[in-house]
Design an enzyme around this catalytic site. Structure first.
Site, PDB file in Angstrom:
ATOM      1  N   THR A  98       0.826  -1.219   0.000  1.00 24.90           N
ATOM      2  CA  THR A  98       0.000   0.000   0.000  1.00 24.90           C
ATOM      3  C   THR A  98       0.857   1.264   0.000  1.00 24.90           C
ATOM      4  OG1 THR A  98      -1.934  -0.983   1.060  1.00 24.90           O
ATOM      5  CG2 THR A  98      -1.587   1.370   1.427  1.00 24.90           C
ATOM      6  N   THR A 157       5.648  11.263   7.099  1.00 25.63           N
ATOM      7  CA  THR A 157       5.800  11.217   8.562  1.00 25.63           C
ATOM      8  C   THR A 157       7.221  11.572   8.979  1.00 25.63           C
ATOM      9  OG1 THR A 157       5.870   9.684  10.433  1.00 25.63           O
ATOM     10  CG2 THR A 157       6.159   8.702   8.281  1.00 25.63           C
ATOM     11  N   ASP A 158       7.355  12.099  10.190  1.00 27.82           N
ATOM     12  CA  ASP A 158       8.692  12.409  10.721  1.00 27.82           C
ATOM     13  C   ASP A 158       9.475  11.130  11.021  1.00 27.82           C
ATOM     14  OD1 ASP A 158       7.292  11.525  12.964  1.00 27.82           O
ATOM     15  OD2 ASP A 158       7.873  13.213  14.250  1.00 27.82           O
ATOM     16  N   GLU A 159       8.774   9.972  11.038  1.00 29.55           N
ATOM     17  CA  GLU A 159       9.472   8.724  11.370  1.00 29.55           C
ATOM     18  C   GLU A 159      10.510   8.351  10.308  1.00 29.55           C
ATOM     19  OE1 GLU A 159       7.147   5.586  13.119  1.00 29.55           O
ATOM     20  OE2 GLU A 159       5.626   7.007  13.773  1.00 29.55           O
ATOM     21  N   TYR A 209       7.329   0.085   8.788  1.00 32.55           N
ATOM     22  CA  TYR A 209       6.414   1.205   8.479  1.00 32.55           C
ATOM     23  C   TYR A 209       7.196   2.417   7.989  1.00 32.55           C
ATOM     24  CZ  TYR A 209       3.751   5.484   9.411  1.00 32.55           C
ATOM     25  OH  TYR A 209       3.175   6.724   9.298  1.00 32.55           O
ATOM     26  N   LYS A 255       7.348   4.310   4.273  1.00 33.17           N
ATOM     27  CA  LYS A 255       6.985   5.721   4.059  1.00 33.17           C
ATOM     28  C   LYS A 255       8.161   6.489   3.447  1.00 33.17           C
ATOM     29  CE  LYS A 255       3.659   7.643   5.172  1.00 33.17           C
ATOM     30  NZ  LYS A 255       2.398   7.912   4.433  1.00 33.17           N
ATOM     31  N   LYS A 265      -3.570   3.173  18.625  1.00 37.77           N
ATOM     32  CA  LYS A 265      -2.485   4.131  18.817  1.00 37.77           C
ATOM     33  C   LYS A 265      -2.492   4.604  20.269  1.00 37.77           C
ATOM     34  CE  LYS A 265      -1.569   3.923  14.418  1.00 37.77           C
ATOM     35  NZ  LYS A 265      -2.204   4.690  13.383  1.00 37.77           N
ATOM     36  N   ASP A 289       9.252  -4.087  25.568  1.00 35.12           N
ATOM     37  CA  ASP A 289       9.416  -2.949  24.659  1.00 35.12           C
ATOM     38  C   ASP A 289       9.174  -3.354  23.205  1.00 35.12           C
ATOM     39  OD1 ASP A 289       9.881  -0.356  24.044  1.00 35.12           O
ATOM     40  OD2 ASP A 289      11.958  -0.300  24.761  1.00 35.12           O
TER      41      ASP A 289
HETATM   42  P1  NAD Z   1      -5.238   5.459   9.566  1.00 30.35           P
HETATM   43  O1  NAD Z   1      -4.630   4.115   9.694  1.00 30.35           O
HETATM   44  O2  NAD Z   1      -6.150   5.958  10.640  1.00 30.35           O
HETATM   45  O3  NAD Z   1      -6.075   5.533   8.197  1.00 30.35           O
HETATM   46  C1  NAD Z   1      -5.601   4.993   6.990  1.00 30.35           C
HETATM   47  C2  NAD Z   1      -6.736   5.005   5.978  1.00 30.35           C
HETATM   48  O4  NAD Z   1      -6.213   4.533   4.727  1.00 30.35           O
HETATM   49  C3  NAD Z   1      -7.899   4.076   6.352  1.00 30.35           C
HETATM   50  O5  NAD Z   1      -9.131   4.722   6.098  1.00 30.35           O
HETATM   51  C4  NAD Z   1      -7.716   2.875   5.429  1.00 30.35           C
HETATM   52  O6  NAD Z   1      -8.930   2.216   5.090  1.00 30.35           O
HETATM   53  C5  NAD Z   1      -7.097   3.536   4.200  1.00 30.35           C
HETATM   54  N1  NAD Z   1      -6.288   2.587   3.400  1.00 30.35           N
HETATM   55  C6  NAD Z   1      -5.356   1.728   3.850  1.00 30.35           C
HETATM   56  N2  NAD Z   1      -4.849   1.016   2.820  1.00 30.35           N
HETATM   57  C7  NAD Z   1      -5.487   1.454   1.699  1.00 30.35           C
HETATM   58  C8  NAD Z   1      -5.399   1.110   0.322  1.00 30.35           C
HETATM   59  N3  NAD Z   1      -4.568   0.157  -0.110  1.00 30.35           N
HETATM   60  N4  NAD Z   1      -6.189   1.767  -0.552  1.00 30.35           N
HETATM   61  C9  NAD Z   1      -7.047   2.722  -0.131  1.00 30.35           C
HETATM   62  N5  NAD Z   1      -7.191   3.066   1.156  1.00 30.35           N
HETATM   63  C10 NAD Z   1      -6.407   2.447   2.060  1.00 30.35           C
HETATM   64  O7  NAD Z   1      -4.019   6.447   9.346  1.00 30.35           O
HETATM   65  P2  NAD Z   1      -3.798   7.946   9.827  1.00 30.35           P
HETATM   66  O8  NAD Z   1      -3.235   7.940  11.198  1.00 30.35           O
HETATM   67  O9  NAD Z   1      -5.008   8.750   9.528  1.00 30.35           O
HETATM   68  O10 NAD Z   1      -2.611   8.392   8.853  1.00 30.35           O
HETATM   69  C11 NAD Z   1      -2.881   8.928   7.571  1.00 30.35           C
HETATM   70  C12 NAD Z   1      -1.585   9.264   6.872  1.00 30.35           C
HETATM   71  O11 NAD Z   1      -0.836  10.193   7.652  1.00 30.35           O
HETATM   72  C13 NAD Z   1      -0.671   8.063   6.658  1.00 30.35           C
HETATM   73  O12 NAD Z   1      -0.076   8.190   5.391  1.00 30.35           O
HETATM   74  C14 NAD Z   1       0.357   8.183   7.769  1.00 30.35           C
HETATM   75  O13 NAD Z   1       1.578   7.609   7.370  1.00 30.35           O
HETATM   76  C15 NAD Z   1       0.474   9.686   7.893  1.00 30.35           C
HETATM   77  N6  NAD Z   1       0.881  10.199   9.215  1.00 30.35           N
HETATM   78  C16 NAD Z   1       0.210   9.809  10.337  1.00 30.35           C
HETATM   79  C17 NAD Z   1       0.578  10.340  11.572  1.00 30.35           C
HETATM   80  C18 NAD Z   1      -0.162   9.970  12.850  1.00 30.35           C
HETATM   81  O14 NAD Z   1       0.235  10.388  13.924  1.00 30.35           O
HETATM   82  N7  NAD Z   1      -1.259   9.213  12.780  1.00 30.35           N
HETATM   83  C19 NAD Z   1       1.633  11.261  11.652  1.00 30.35           C
HETATM   84  C20 NAD Z   1       2.293  11.633  10.475  1.00 30.35           C
HETATM   85  C21 NAD Z   1       1.895  11.090   9.262  1.00 30.35           C
HETATM   86  P1  TYD Z   2       2.009   4.988  18.494  1.00 27.99           P
HETATM   87  O1  TYD Z   2       0.742   5.690  18.865  1.00 27.99           O
HETATM   88  O2  TYD Z   2       1.945   3.584  18.007  1.00 27.99           O
HETATM   89  O3  TYD Z   2       2.751   5.933  17.460  1.00 27.99           O
HETATM   90  P2  TYD Z   2       4.270   5.853  16.866  1.00 27.99           P
HETATM   91  O4  TYD Z   2       4.870   4.551  17.208  1.00 27.99           O
HETATM   92  O5  TYD Z   2       4.025   5.987  15.406  1.00 27.99           O
HETATM   93  O6  TYD Z   2       4.992   7.012  17.467  1.00 27.99           O
HETATM   94  O7  TYD Z   2       2.968   4.980  19.764  1.00 27.99           O
HETATM   95  C1  TYD Z   2       3.364   6.188  20.398  1.00 27.99           C
HETATM   96  C2  TYD Z   2       4.354   5.836  21.497  1.00 27.99           C
HETATM   97  O8  TYD Z   2       3.664   5.082  22.513  1.00 27.99           O
HETATM   98  C3  TYD Z   2       5.476   4.935  21.027  1.00 27.99           C
HETATM   99  O9  TYD Z   2       6.676   5.312  21.705  1.00 27.99           O
HETATM  100  C4  TYD Z   2       5.069   3.535  21.463  1.00 27.99           C
HETATM  101  C5  TYD Z   2       4.261   3.804  22.719  1.00 27.99           C
HETATM  102  N1  TYD Z   2       3.163   2.835  22.994  1.00 27.99           N
HETATM  103  C6  TYD Z   2       3.067   2.215  24.255  1.00 27.99           C
HETATM  104  O10 TYD Z   2       3.889   2.447  25.170  1.00 27.99           O
HETATM  105  N2  TYD Z   2       2.038   1.336  24.466  1.00 27.99           N
HETATM  106  C7  TYD Z   2       1.110   1.043  23.500  1.00 27.99           C
HETATM  107  O11 TYD Z   2       0.220   0.201  23.745  1.00 27.99           O
HETATM  108  C8  TYD Z   2       1.215   1.695  22.217  1.00 27.99           C
HETATM  109  C9  TYD Z   2       0.231   1.424  21.125  1.00 27.99           C
HETATM  110  C10 TYD Z   2       2.244   2.600  22.017  1.00 27.99           C
END
Ligand code: NAD
Ligand code: TYD
Length: 339
Positions: free
Chosen positions: A100, A125-127, A153, A157, A192, A275
């Site tokens: 994807t 993403t900043d990751e 992941y 990205k 999350k 962890d």
């Molecule tokens: P999310 O997992 O909540 O939502 C992802 C959406 O994409 C879902 O609606 C899912 O059905 C759809 N999807 C997945 N695979 C698909 C495919 N093959 N075709 C069409 N649709 C598909 O994610 P999110 O947290 O809203 O993140 C959205 C974007 O922002 C991502 O690209 C993520 O990498 C980026 N991002 C997220 C964060 C964060 O903190 N959540 C931070 C920085 C960047």
């Molecule tokens: P997450 O929300 O998965 O975002 P990301 O890994 O993309 O930053 O996790 C945020 C932080 O929280 C990360 O350091 C992992 C930690 N974490 C826990 O300690 N316990 C949990 O159950 C989850 C989901 C995350």
């Protein structure tokens, strides 16, 4: 303008659709989403009947479906949110992340090349920058920080970002990329950190903190992210990367304790678990470029945003209870059962 928003049934994509339909009611929004476990059509119920909105269920990797949609809609802008987004799942099963996040991005850009586009925006993403040490609070990610990924992941990205830059250089595709720090707010899937801890607290379940909980994330309220993307697609320079973040670094353990306090639950619910493999220590964005070039600044302070978010999960129990009673239950057992 017609804007295709992929992944609009997920957390940030749905918030972006609500933001755009309120701010630019003259634009047409077409949401393309596969509705994976993370996509929730009920989230989009408030806009479903709006004549300026259309929902299409399709996979961004499905070339035929994507190209057909471009022929029907003649989009001006594509904003690609669609992705597999959870680090822990990528550690369990990387394949779908590569599919994807990389090949889906390619398909969307191939359609943009074939049918023409004013702007393709990649939500990154900043990751992709890896992590920073805890003992160097002076260090931040800038757009020039080398990519150095830790998880499948973040590697997927980063690959997508490189492909987007290659399509700009090789084919002249008018692209922009944003790289945002961790988001929080309404409609975030309860796998999350923040929504998981809120849901578990409300159900008096253990709060699984990875390691010692000392990892630092840079939190941004989702609406501030949406406003930044809107600015970038309208005023950002093609070919450029913009970091988005609000200088709001917090340790995981402090967030979990804060959630306990807000909900009046005892900290004894906190359980330290094994962890995460390859767990990034600290993320911290330097948002100077988007601030100085586009005038963006975050508007929501963490103290307000977290209270608003907790209130939303309290007021919308039906939304997340449905999720955690289904497929997610099996996932939860698998991830946390023996941890
Ligand atoms: P999310 O997992 O909540 O939502 C992802 C959406 O994409 C879902 O609606 C899912 O059905 C759809 N999807 C997945 N695979 C698909 C495919 N093959 N075709 C069409 N649709 C598909 O994610 P999110 O947290 O809203 O993140 C959205 C974007 O922002 C991502 O690209 C993520 O990498 C980026 N991002 C997220 C964060 C964060 O903190 N959540 C931070 C920085 C960047
Ligand atoms: P997450 O929300 O998965 O975002 P990301 O890994 O993309 O930053 O996790 C945020 C932080 O929280 C990360 O350091 C992992 C930690 N974490 C826990 O300690 N316990 C949990 O159950 C989850 C989901 C995350």
């Amino acid at each position: 303008m017609t804007i295709i928003v992929t992944g609009g049934a997920g957390f940030i994509g749905s918030n972006f659709i609500f933001y755009m339909m309120e701010k630019h009611p003259e634009d047409r929004i077409v949401c393309l989403d596969k509705l994976t476990y993370a996509g929730n059509l009920s989230t989009l119920a408030p806009v479903m009947a709006n004549p300026g909105f259309r929902f299409v269920r399709a996979d961004i990797c499905d070339r035929e479906a994507v190209f057909r949609l471009f022929e029907e809609e003649h989009p001006d802008i594509v904003v690609n949110f669609a992705a597999e987004s959870h680090v822990d799942r990528s550690i369990e099963d990387p394949g779908v992340f590569l599919q994807t996040n990389i090949l889906g991005t390619q398909t969307m850009m191939d359609a943009c090349r074939k049918y023409g586009i004013k702007r393709y925006h990649q939500v990154g993403t900043d990751e992709v920058y890896g992590d920073l040490p805890l003992d160097r609070p002076d260090l931040f990610f800038t757009e020039k920080t080398p990519l150095r990924t830790s998880s499948p992941y973040s590697a997927s990205k980063a690959s997508a970002d490189l492909l987007v830059q290659a399509y700009h250089r090789t084919f002249g595709l008018p692209v922009t990329i944003s790289r945002c720090s961790n988001n929080y707010g309404p409609y975030q899937f309860p796998e999350k950190l923040i929504p998981l801890m809120i849901a578990n607290c409300l159900n008096d379940k253990p709060l699984p903190v990875y390691g010692e909980g000392l990892n630092v994330r840079d939190w941004l309220y989702v609406e501030d992210h949406c406003r930044a993307i809107d600015l970038i697609i309208r005023e950002g320079k093609t070919g450029e990367v913009y970091n988005i973040g609000g200088h709001n670094e917090m340790r995981n353990i402090d967030i979990v304790k804060l959630i306990c306090k807000e909900l009046g639950k005892p900290e004894s619910l906190i359980t330290y678990v094994t962890d995460r493999k390859g767990h990034d220590m600290r993320y911290a964005i330097d948002p100077e470029k988007i601030h100085s070039e586009l005038g963006w600044l975050p508007e929501t302070k963490f103290a307000d945003g977290i209270v608003r978010t907790i209130r939303w999960y309290l007021d919308n129990r039906g939304w997340w209870e449905k999720i955690i009673s289904g497929e997610y239950q099996n996932y939860y057992e698998k991830m946390y059962g023996n941890r």
